[in-house]
Design a protein around this motif. Structure first.
Motif, PDB file in Angstrom:
ATOM      1  N   ARG A  20       0.836   9.010   4.957  1.00  0.00           N
ATOM      2  CA  ARG A  20       1.846   8.783   3.907  1.00  0.00           C
ATOM      3  C   ARG A  20       1.475   9.492   2.608  1.00  0.00           C
ATOM      4  O   ARG A  20       2.334  10.101   1.966  1.00  0.00           O
ATOM      5  CB  ARG A  20       2.044   7.286   3.672  1.00  0.00           C
ATOM      6  N   LYS A  21       0.212   9.419   2.214  1.00  0.00           N
ATOM      7  CA  LYS A  21      -0.226  10.065   0.969  1.00  0.00           C
ATOM      8  C   LYS A  21      -0.067  11.577   1.037  1.00  0.00           C
ATOM      9  O   LYS A  21       0.146  12.229   0.021  1.00  0.00           O
ATOM     10  CB  LYS A  21      -1.670   9.696   0.646  1.00  0.00           C
ATOM     11  N   LYS A  64       2.346  12.889   2.405  1.00  0.00           N
ATOM     12  CA  LYS A  64       3.804  13.046   2.506  1.00  0.00           C
ATOM     13  C   LYS A  64       4.217  13.681   3.838  1.00  0.00           C
ATOM     14  O   LYS A  64       5.123  14.502   3.907  1.00  0.00           O
ATOM     15  CB  LYS A  64       4.340  13.838   1.317  1.00  0.00           C
TER      16      LYS A  64
END
Length: 121
Positions: A107-108, A110
């Motif tokens: 998630r970090k 993206k």
């Protein structure tokens, strides 16, 4: 380390990749567990990476870099990365906790919805 196939001496990384390829061919492809595995294997679009350390944080950093590299790669050349860590997180509960951290990295970066982490212990 002696190879299980031909008795020659192989590094840990080489041996782990050989065993992963055999498992992939016999189990994942042979039993049709993943409909996508055969095509990327046949086309040699799988990138194999072995982390031979024992530090989960270091492995997580390698995972981050491999995710970024895979996202940037031409899918005709590299469509899948198999990241193996034979000396790290041998306890299933520790490995399972690690997967939450791995998803946070995804998630970090993206890349959630772009790439998917599939895990095997």
């Amino acid at each position: 380390m002696k190879s299980i196939l031909d008795g020659t001496t192989k590094s840990l990384g080489e041996q782990v990749v050989i065993e992963m390829q055999l498992w992939l061919e016999r189990a994942v492809i042979g039993l049709n567990l993943c409909p996508f595995a055969k095509s990327v294997h046949v086309k040699k679009q799988i990138h194999y990476v072995v982390y031979d350390g024992e530090d989960a944080a270091e492995w997580l950093n390698l995972l981050r870099q491999e995710l970024l590299d895979l996202a940037a790669a031409d899918p005709e050349v590299r469509d899948t990365t198999l990241l193996m860590a034979p000396r790290c997180l041998s306890d299933f509960l520790d490995f399972n906790d690690f997967l939450d951290r791995a998803d946070r990295v995804l998630r970090k970066c993206k890349l959630d919805g772009v790439l998917q982490i599939a895990s095997f212990h």
